[in-house]
Design an enzyme around this catalytic site. Sequence first.
Site, mmCIF file in Angstrom:
data_model
loop_
_atom_site.group_PDB
_atom_site.id
_atom_site.type_symbol
_atom_site.label_atom_id
_atom_site.label_comp_id
_atom_site.label_asym_id
_atom_site.label_seq_id
_atom_site.Cartn_x
_atom_site.Cartn_y
_atom_site.Cartn_z
ATOM 1 N N ASP A 190 0.808 -1.508 0.099
ATOM 2 C CA ASP A 190 0.145 -0.435 -0.149
ATOM 3 C C ASP A 190 1.056 1.532 -0.130
ATOM 4 O OD1 ASP A 190 -2.069 1.658 0.515
ATOM 5 O OD2 ASP A 190 -2.561 1.305 1.861
ATOM 6 N N LYS A 193 2.898 3.421 -5.971
ATOM 7 C CA LYS A 193 1.948 1.967 -7.323
ATOM 8 C C LYS A 193 3.313 1.521 -7.330
ATOM 9 C CE LYS A 193 -0.967 3.472 -4.496
ATOM 10 N NZ LYS A 193 -1.307 2.523 -2.941
ATOM 11 N N ASP A 218 -3.620 -2.728 -2.419
ATOM 12 C CA ASP A 218 -4.567 -1.690 -2.481
ATOM 13 C C ASP A 218 -4.144 -1.003 -3.949
ATOM 14 O OD1 ASP A 218 -6.777 -0.209 -1.710
ATOM 15 O OD2 ASP A 218 -5.591 1.137 -0.283
ATOM 16 N N ASN A 219 -5.563 -0.307 -3.538
ATOM 17 C CA ASN A 219 -5.755 0.701 -5.067
ATOM 18 C C ASN A 219 -5.016 0.329 -6.718
ATOM 19 O OD1 ASN A 219 -4.416 2.226 -2.040
ATOM 20 N ND2 ASN A 219 -6.468 3.172 -3.046
ATOM 21 N N GLU A 248 -10.915 4.622 -0.730
ATOM 22 C CA GLU A 248 -11.476 4.883 0.128
ATOM 23 C C GLU A 248 -12.140 5.991 0.802
ATOM 24 O OE1 GLU A 248 -7.474 5.100 -0.492
ATOM 25 O OE2 GLU A 248 -8.461 3.846 -0.732
#
Length: 263
Positions: A190, A193, A218-219, A248
């Site tokens: 997280d 990226k 995540d993401n 989120e």
Amino acid sequence: MLESSSVLLFIVFVLIFVLLLFTVLIRKNAAAVALIWHEIIREKITNFIMNQSKEQRILDFVLQNAVRGDPCSVVDTIDKYCSQKEWAMNVGNEKGIILDKTVEEVNPSVALELGTYCGYSAVRIAQLLKPGARLLTVEFNPKFAAIAKQMIEFAGVHDKVKILEGPSEEIIPQLKKKYEVDTLDFVFLDHWKDRYTPDTILIQECNLLRKGSVLLADNVIVPGAPEFLNYIRNNPRFQCTNYPSHLEYMKVKDAMEKAVFLG
């Protein structure tokens, strides 16, 4: 005179980003618009007015409203602040439930988190760890690490969590010798990226995975990690599962990607 110049420069800064926001609006990229507004324009204005970082405001809200020693209360209080007052890049409650279920399934003895931020997910993971288990969480930004340290201590999970400050590409090779890690049972990605793929490769090169080790990223949609998805899904050493969700504290579509190491 200097104060007037600072105010003028700040106004120019805001106008530039408003123009950037308008440009993105024209392209109809709702996710990017939301992130630019919350992470750049609104946050910079609020920081300037209050002379305080958003992360410090989150911590202060927790210290004033959550129950000391209660990780659930800390997590709920952060969610309340970030959904009602200021958006922040925690994993959030919707994807947090996916994180919780994954941690419970893996039941890790040693877990690694890349990207501590304010300590939200570290608290969330730590409260689920069995006795004797530990979480190593890596944070590049020293200001975020300082906030996270206080958050983790207030939540009462500091005995299970160790914050490692520095770049992930420097810390990962140190895990075996310096931090006495044999293999990692669970890894939560997280952070930046563009580091997802090289750090996943580095973790393998350092022989930190065993058969059955689980990575959760995540993401992967917003801001997005297309290179990572392409790498992990086309790697015969991993079995992947995608969990559609939302960014989120927003209604923007996002997702998490789970990858089980097959050995």
